[in-house]
Design an enzyme around this catalytic site. Structure first.
Site, PDB file in Angstrom:
ATOM      1  CG  ASP A   2      11.132   6.384   5.044  1.00  0.00           C
ATOM      2  OD1 ASP A   2      10.608   7.364   5.515  1.00  0.00           O
ATOM      3  OD2 ASP A   2      10.166   5.505   4.609  1.00  0.00           O
ATOM      4  CG  HIS A  15       6.925  -0.344   1.839  1.00  0.00           C
ATOM      5  ND1 HIS A  15       6.070  -0.606   1.466  1.00  0.00           N
ATOM      6  CD2 HIS A  15       7.322   0.240   3.281  1.00  0.00           C
ATOM      7  CE1 HIS A  15       5.564   0.008   2.313  1.00  0.00           C
ATOM      8  NE2 HIS A  15       6.381   0.633   3.281  1.00  0.00           N
TER       9      HIS A  15
END
Ligand code: GLP
Length: 260
Positions: free
Chosen positions: A67, A138
């Site tokens: 990410d 997450h």
């Protein structure tokens, strides 16, 4: 999902590094999925040590970041591209051109996300994906509610995640609101996933994703559907698990030939 409870970070780093070393020995051009955050740091330290001491060879390996923040200028010390360079890839002999990350500075974000998916596919897919987990469950930056089918895309961070990550910045205000992340569907295509969680602040998230229902409210729970997911925990992160004794027993009696 295999749950392994270990005494501390050092042991976690060694066990994950064993799996990566083994992968590189039988597939020198392996594709590694690289996570940021503090959880994988003991793994990177161990790999850097093995490269230095024992010549563990990354010269043909590829790395793909999980990410990235949107809007941090290129070269910002907290951009994940820089963090991965600093914490890992600069410390081993992986070729810089073989290390990739989603482009959080792109003018056309959807095109950059598609290009990232294409580059993972062109490399043959990810062999081993390292993951941490957020306090809200997450993985990558796939916040609660993320689609299990999602691919690399832009996401908004929830405030708790911004607060959790503010320790890496001078102030909360500096933490971007938007990020690019491999999707849950992207992560699920990695051939082996190793998730690391340490510390009591992760105990609740670990209990929910390992033993709770599979639900988008807890993104990491999708890993219950992964055919080869390994969860490496320290005692504190494992402290809320109902079946902790069973996981210990299973691991202690595991056939040696199985590896991770
Ligand atoms: C960030 C990263 C995640 C990471 C999480 C937990 O949000 N995007 O990939 O798993 O932080 O970080 P830490 O390991 O520092 O607790």
């Amino acid at each position: 999902m295999e749950v392994v409870i270990l005494n501390g970070s050092k042991q976690i780093g060694k066990l994950a590094a064993d799996a990566i070393g083994e992968l590189l020995r039988h597939k020198p051009d392996a594709v590694l999925g690289l996570a940021t955050g503090s959880s994988p740091l003991p793994i990177y330290d161990e790999l850097a040590g093995r490269h230095e001491r024992d010549g563990l060879d990354f010269s043909r390996a590829h790395g793909f970041a999980l990410d990235e923040y949107v809007g941090l200028p290129a070269g910002h010390p907290e951009s994940y591209r820089e963090v991965i360079r600093r914490e890992f890839t600069n410390r081993v002999n992986i070729a810089p051109e073989n290390v990739h990350g989603p482009d959080g500075t792109a003018a056309d974000i959807p095109a950059a996300c598609q290009a990232y998916e294409d580059s993972i596919a062109a490399a043959g897919g990810i062999d081993l994906q390292l993951l941490g987990v957020g306090t809200d469950g997450h993985i990558g930056f796939n916040e609660p509610g993320s689609s299990f089918a999602s691919r690399t895309r832009i996401k908004s961070l929830i405030e708790q995640t911004r607060r959790d990550n503010a320790r890496f910045f001078n102030s909360l205000a500096e933490v971007p609101h938007h990020v690019l992340t491999q999707g849950l569907g992207t992560i699920m295509e990695a051939r082996h996933v190793i998730l690391v969680a340490t510390g009591a602040q992760k105990a609740q998230a670990v209990r929910e994703f390992v033993e709770g229902p599979v639900a988008a409210i807890c993104p990491a729970s999708v890993l219950q559907f992964h055919p080869h997911a390994t969860v490496l925990l320290d005692e504190a992160a494992a402290s809320a698990l109902k079946l902790a004794d069973f996981y210990r027993h299973t691991y202690d009696n595991k056939p040696a030939w199985q590896g991770l």
